[in-house]
Scaffold this motif. Structure first.
Motif, PDB file in Angstrom:
ATOM      1  N   GLN A 154       0.809  -1.291   0.101  1.00  0.00           N
ATOM      2  CA  GLN A 154      -0.088   0.194   0.076  1.00  0.00           C
ATOM      3  C   GLN A 154       0.811   1.368  -0.061  1.00  0.00           C
ATOM      4  OE1 GLN A 154      -3.296   1.994   2.856  1.00  0.00           O
ATOM      5  NE2 GLN A 154      -3.222  -0.178   2.539  1.00  0.00           N
ATOM      6  N   PRO A 155       0.554   2.306  -0.574  1.00  0.00           N
ATOM      7  CA  PRO A 155       1.444   3.566  -0.949  1.00  0.00           C
ATOM      8  C   PRO A 155       1.457   4.260   0.563  1.00  0.00           C
ATOM      9  CG  PRO A 155      -0.303   3.578  -2.455  1.00  0.00           C
ATOM     10  CD  PRO A 155      -0.453   2.287  -1.630  1.00  0.00           C
ATOM     11  N   VAL A 156       2.537   4.738   0.979  1.00  0.00           N
ATOM     12  CA  VAL A 156       2.483   5.770   1.821  1.00  0.00           C
ATOM     13  C   VAL A 156       3.170   6.955   1.401  1.00  0.00           C
ATOM     14  CG1 VAL A 156       4.491   6.128   4.092  1.00  0.00           C
ATOM     15  CG2 VAL A 156       3.966   3.680   3.329  1.00  0.00           C
ATOM     16  N   VAL A 157       2.286   7.814   1.909  1.00  0.00           N
ATOM     17  CA  VAL A 157       2.183   9.384   1.570  1.00  0.00           C
ATOM     18  C   VAL A 157       2.506  10.192   2.636  1.00  0.00           C
ATOM     19  CG1 VAL A 157       0.462   8.771  -0.362  1.00  0.00           C
ATOM     20  CG2 VAL A 157      -0.314   9.592   2.010  1.00  0.00           C
ATOM     21  N   ALA A 158       2.831  11.315   2.332  1.00  0.00           N
ATOM     22  CA  ALA A 158       3.196  12.618   3.196  1.00  0.00           C
ATOM     23  C   ALA A 158       1.790  12.968   4.009  1.00  0.00           C
ATOM     24  CB  ALA A 158       3.805  13.485   2.559  1.00  0.00           C
ATOM     25  N   LYS A 159       2.075  13.213   5.061  1.00  0.00           N
ATOM     26  CA  LYS A 159       0.948  13.521   6.070  1.00  0.00           C
ATOM     27  C   LYS A 159       0.623  15.118   5.741  1.00  0.00           C
ATOM     28  CE  LYS A 159      -1.186  13.519  10.730  1.00  0.00           C
ATOM     29  NZ  LYS A 159      -1.042  13.111  12.116  1.00  0.00           N
ATOM     30  N   ASN A 160       1.699  15.837   5.693  1.00  0.00           N
ATOM     31  CA  ASN A 160       1.450  17.085   5.647  1.00  0.00           C
ATOM     32  C   ASN A 160       2.686  17.686   4.541  1.00  0.00           C
ATOM     33  OD1 ASN A 160       2.974  16.465   8.276  1.00  0.00           O
ATOM     34  ND2 ASN A 160       4.140  18.184   7.416  1.00  0.00           N
ATOM     35  N   GLU A 161       2.346  18.944   4.383  1.00  0.00           N
ATOM     36  CA  GLU A 161       3.385  19.699   3.114  1.00  0.00           C
ATOM     37  C   GLU A 161       4.511  20.000   4.293  1.00  0.00           C
ATOM     38  OE1 GLU A 161       3.042  23.812   0.388  1.00  0.00           O
ATOM     39  OE2 GLU A 161       1.848  23.172   1.880  1.00  0.00           O
ATOM     40  N   VAL A 162       5.698  20.061   3.305  1.00  0.00           N
ATOM     41  CA  VAL A 162       6.981  20.611   4.027  1.00  0.00           C
ATOM     42  C   VAL A 162       7.651  21.430   2.818  1.00  0.00           C
ATOM     43  CG1 VAL A 162       9.525  19.874   4.891  1.00  0.00           C
ATOM     44  CG2 VAL A 162       7.549  18.621   5.229  1.00  0.00           C
ATOM     45  N   PRO A 163       7.435  22.805   3.045  1.00  0.00           N
ATOM     46  CA  PRO A 163       8.111  23.789   2.024  1.00  0.00           C
ATOM     47  C   PRO A 163       9.689  23.701   2.095  1.00  0.00           C
ATOM     48  CG  PRO A 163       6.393  24.984   3.528  1.00  0.00           C
ATOM     49  CD  PRO A 163       6.699  23.427   3.939  1.00  0.00           C
ATOM     50  N   GLU A 164      10.318  24.198   1.015  1.00  0.00           N
ATOM     51  CA  GLU A 164      11.902  24.320   1.116  1.00  0.00           C
ATOM     52  C   GLU A 164      12.076  25.166   2.127  1.00  0.00           C
ATOM     53  OE1 GLU A 164      14.651  24.414  -2.611  1.00  0.00           O
ATOM     54  OE2 GLU A 164      13.920  26.453  -2.031  1.00  0.00           O
ATOM     55  N   GLY A 165      13.394  25.029   2.703  1.00  0.00           N
ATOM     56  CA  GLY A 165      13.813  25.707   3.955  1.00  0.00           C
ATOM     57  C   GLY A 165      14.333  27.013   3.468  1.00  0.00           C
ATOM     58  N   ASN A 166      14.998  27.770   4.379  1.00  0.00           N
ATOM     59  CA  ASN A 166      15.575  29.214   4.000  1.00  0.00           C
ATOM     60  C   ASN A 166      17.071  28.899   3.368  1.00  0.00           C
ATOM     61  OD1 ASN A 166      17.524  28.732   6.034  1.00  0.00           O
ATOM     62  ND2 ASN A 166      16.037  29.652   7.691  1.00  0.00           N
ATOM     63  N   LEU A 167      17.893  29.761   2.725  1.00  0.00           N
ATOM     64  CA  LEU A 167      19.044  29.441   2.231  1.00  0.00           C
ATOM     65  C   LEU A 167      20.014  28.808   2.957  1.00  0.00           C
ATOM     66  CD1 LEU A 167      20.455  30.127  -0.511  1.00  0.00           C
ATOM     67  CD2 LEU A 167      21.535  32.164   0.557  1.00  0.00           C
ATOM     68  N   MET A 168      20.268  29.100   4.201  1.00  0.00           N
ATOM     69  CA  MET A 168      20.916  28.524   5.225  1.00  0.00           C
ATOM     70  C   MET A 168      20.893  26.944   5.076  1.00  0.00           C
ATOM     71  SD  MET A 168      23.664  28.839   6.710  1.00  0.00           S
ATOM     72  CE  MET A 168      24.049  30.623   7.128  1.00  0.00           C
ATOM     73  N   VAL A 169      19.608  26.494   5.516  1.00  0.00           N
ATOM     74  CA  VAL A 169      19.234  25.210   5.410  1.00  0.00           C
ATOM     75  C   VAL A 169      19.370  24.443   4.209  1.00  0.00           C
ATOM     76  CG1 VAL A 169      17.215  23.476   5.827  1.00  0.00           C
ATOM     77  CG2 VAL A 169      17.509  25.592   7.301  1.00  0.00           C
ATOM     78  N   VAL A 170      19.138  25.014   3.161  1.00  0.00           N
ATOM     79  CA  VAL A 170      19.112  24.427   1.686  1.00  0.00           C
ATOM     80  C   VAL A 170      20.757  24.271   1.503  1.00  0.00           C
ATOM     81  CG1 VAL A 170      19.220  24.791  -0.621  1.00  0.00           C
ATOM     82  CG2 VAL A 170      17.130  25.323   0.745  1.00  0.00           C
ATOM     83  N   LEU A 171      21.769  25.122   2.010  1.00  0.00           N
ATOM     84  CA  LEU A 171      23.059  25.067   1.576  1.00  0.00           C
ATOM     85  C   LEU A 171      23.726  24.147   2.729  1.00  0.00           C
ATOM     86  CD1 LEU A 171      24.200  28.706   1.077  1.00  0.00           C
ATOM     87  CD2 LEU A 171      24.011  27.098  -0.402  1.00  0.00           C
ATOM     88  N   LEU A 172      23.271  24.248   3.952  1.00  0.00           N
ATOM     89  CA  LEU A 172      23.912  23.010   4.834  1.00  0.00           C
ATOM     90  C   LEU A 172      23.512  21.609   4.553  1.00  0.00           C
ATOM     91  CD1 LEU A 172      23.584  24.986   8.197  1.00  0.00           C
ATOM     92  CD2 LEU A 172      25.849  24.460   7.043  1.00  0.00           C
ATOM     93  N   ASP A 173      22.272  21.350   4.145  1.00  0.00           N
ATOM     94  CA  ASP A 173      21.906  20.346   3.693  1.00  0.00           C
ATOM     95  C   ASP A 173      22.518  19.669   2.501  1.00  0.00           C
ATOM     96  OD1 ASP A 173      20.325  19.620   6.001  1.00  0.00           O
ATOM     97  OD2 ASP A 173      18.462  19.718   5.132  1.00  0.00           O
ATOM     98  N   ALA A 174      22.697  20.669   1.516  1.00  0.00           N
ATOM     99  CA  ALA A 174      23.288  20.174   0.260  1.00  0.00           C
ATOM    100  C   ALA A 174      24.687  19.673   0.864  1.00  0.00           C
ATOM    101  CB  ALA A 174      23.262  21.406  -0.575  1.00  0.00           C
ATOM    102  N   ILE A 175      25.555  20.381   1.553  1.00  0.00           N
ATOM    103  CA  ILE A 175      26.750  19.956   1.810  1.00  0.00           C
ATOM    104  C   ILE A 175      26.707  18.250   2.720  1.00  0.00           C
ATOM    105  CG2 ILE A 175      28.748  20.381   3.407  1.00  0.00           C
ATOM    106  CD1 ILE A 175      28.040  23.450   2.932  1.00  0.00           C
ATOM    107  N   ARG A 176      25.802  18.221   3.524  1.00  0.00           N
ATOM    108  CA  ARG A 176      25.817  17.055   4.204  1.00  0.00           C
ATOM    109  C   ARG A 176      25.412  15.872   3.175  1.00  0.00           C
ATOM    110  NH1 ARG A 176      22.398  20.538   7.971  1.00  0.00           N
ATOM    111  NH2 ARG A 176      23.658  20.813   9.885  1.00  0.00           N
ATOM    112  N   LEU A 177      24.538  16.211   2.228  1.00  0.00           N
ATOM    113  CA  LEU A 177      24.186  15.227   1.335  1.00  0.00           C
ATOM    114  C   LEU A 177      25.439  14.885   0.612  1.00  0.00           C
ATOM    115  CD1 LEU A 177      20.756  16.249   0.047  1.00  0.00           C
ATOM    116  CD2 LEU A 177      21.296  14.183   1.289  1.00  0.00           C
ATOM    117  N   GLN A 178      26.245  15.691   0.032  1.00  0.00           N
ATOM    118  CA  GLN A 178      27.361  15.582  -0.562  1.00  0.00           C
ATOM    119  C   GLN A 178      28.479  14.923  -0.045  1.00  0.00           C
ATOM    120  OE1 GLN A 178      27.472  16.651  -4.075  1.00  0.00           O
ATOM    121  NE2 GLN A 178      29.678  15.714  -3.962  1.00  0.00           N
ATOM    122  N   LEU A 179      28.326  14.960   1.355  1.00  0.00           N
ATOM    123  CA  LEU A 179      29.650  14.416   2.377  1.00  0.00           C
ATOM    124  C   LEU A 179      29.068  13.040   2.802  1.00  0.00           C
ATOM    125  CD1 LEU A 179      31.004  17.311   4.054  1.00  0.00           C
ATOM    126  CD2 LEU A 179      31.923  16.259   2.057  1.00  0.00           C
ATOM    127  N   GLY A 180      27.802  12.867   2.523  1.00  0.00           N
ATOM    128  CA  GLY A 180      27.116  11.623   2.963  1.00  0.00           C
ATOM    129  C   GLY A 180      26.807  11.476   4.570  1.00  0.00           C
TER     130      GLY A 180
END
Length: 386
Positions: free
Chosen positions: A359-385
């Motif tokens: 059965q599909p699992v779906v998002a209970k609520n919306e999660v908008p994109e974060g601010n610029l700092m959150v986006v940049l930090l998470d991009a680094i974390r993803l890149q570094l694993g």
């Protein structure tokens, strides 16, 4: 991808499981060979809530259904009530065509206007053919028009062997159905209209000074029986849909083409006792349940709940819970923005390593994109694993 083991269940050897997940929560077929033979042309027994089919004897055979037809008449009547097109106090006129209808009667009179609630009792308790015609002419404009409505609903529910020519089940060319189709219809009736379930449980009522007694004798013989409908014509033989609710399990049996009232009752009880004695229904998750909280990257929130829309229930042989696995499969990473209702992955159930439910699992609520700092930090974390 991830597989999360949460519980276990082991099936008996040589058991064949076939599961098709539908909006009704699926269908299962259990045994390669039948445990016994039912004295009828066709029979089926299964769990209403999980959709599991636990016994099947010629269940797809097209047969004349007699008054089992009236379950579809009640379905359309309950649907009209639910939509607000009518109320229990709505009065429906009695035509000469309805009054003179042969067979079992509610004893309505030409020109009378009968309350919907009295018509429901006339159909559910006494199996009145005249009451069915009153309903058909009011809702469908004519019995032919109502038969068209019945066939459209049968098609929508997946009743592939069914074709209805009238609202009562009196013999007519091409008027046929199957045990499987009536299991499907009964499950839909019980799920969609629980507020009207008490009518088929009523043992008797009085209308126009005439006492009417329910033809389903099982209501007196077993306290767990909660319905549902008898049927008989010389062509159809003796038919019975029986519902039994015990220990949190709702089982339905359909017997068609048996030789007597006694046989249809005995075989129905044998099927239902077998089902309740041999199987149990496990509620894995309720509708709307959160099955996993997932990490969200680059979002205004770090997590989102993954939920399922429909309940997940499975019927299994009793005392055999050795190797049931339930887990969520999803792709990582989950990156914002996330829409409410967005597919996140699947909740999967396996038995001995074989997938049997998804059965599909779906998002209970919306999660908008974060601010610029959150986006940049998470991009680094993803890149570094990280």
């Amino acid at each position: 991808m991830e597989w999360m083991k949460t519980m276990s269940f082991k099936l008996l050897r040589n058991t064949m499981l076939a599961l098709m997940v539908t909006i009704l929560a699926g269908s299962q077929a259990w045994a390669e060979g039948l445990p016994f033979h039912v004295r009828a042309k066709a029979a089926i027994m299964g769990d209403i809530d999980s959709g599991a089919i636990l016994f099947d004897q010629n269940s797809d055979m097209p047969l004349p259904p007699a008054s089992l037809t009236k379950v579809m008449t009640l379905y359309l009547l309950y649907e009209a009530l639910q939509k607000g097109d009518i109320t229990l106090e709505t009065s429906m006129p009695v035509s000469r065509n309805a009054w003179q209808r042969e067979g079992s009667k509610t004893f309505v009179k030409v020109g009378d206007k009968i309350r919907v609630e009295d018509l429901i009792r006339g159909i559910a308790v006494q199996s009145g053919n005249d009451a069915c015609v009153v309903v058909a002419e009011y809702l469908g404009g004519s019995e032919k028009g109502f038969a068209d409505m019945m066939n459209a609903k049968a098609a929508a529910l997946g009743m592939e062997a069914s074709h209805f020519a009238n609202a009562s089940g009196l013999p007519a060319p091409g008027h046929q159905s199957s045990a499987r189709d009536f299991f499907i219809l009964t499950a839909a009736l019980m799920k969609h209209f629980p507020e009207y379930a008490h009518y088929v449980q009523q043992k008797e009522y009085t209308f126009n000074g005439i006492r009417q007694v329910n033809r389903n004798h099982l209501l007196w013989k077993d306290k767990y029986i909660t319905g549902l409908k008898t049927g008989h014509t010389s062509e159809a033989g003796y038919c019975l849909i029986a519902v039994r609710e015990k220990d949190g399990q709702r089982l339905c049996s359909v017997v068609m083409g048996s030789s007597s009232t006694e046989v249809r009752e005995e075989e129905s009880m044998r099927l239902l006792h077998y089902g309740n004695r041999s199987f149990e229904t496990v509620n894995l998750f309720e509708a709307g349940a959160t099955v996993r909280t997932l990490r969200v990257w680059k979002g205004s929130q770090k997590e989102v709940d993954g939920v399922i829309y429909n309940p997940m229930r499975i019927t299994v042989p009793k005392r055999q819970r050795g190797a049931l696995e339930a887990g969520i499969v999803f792709n990582e990473p989950l990156v914002a923005p996330v829409r409410q209702g967005q597919a996140l992955g699947s909740l999967v159930v396996k038995l001995e390593g074989q997938e049997v439910m998804r059965q599909p699992v779906v998002a209970k609520n919306e999660v908008p994109e974060g601010n610029l700092m959150v986006v940049l930090l998470d991009a680094i974390r993803l890149q570094l694993g990280w």
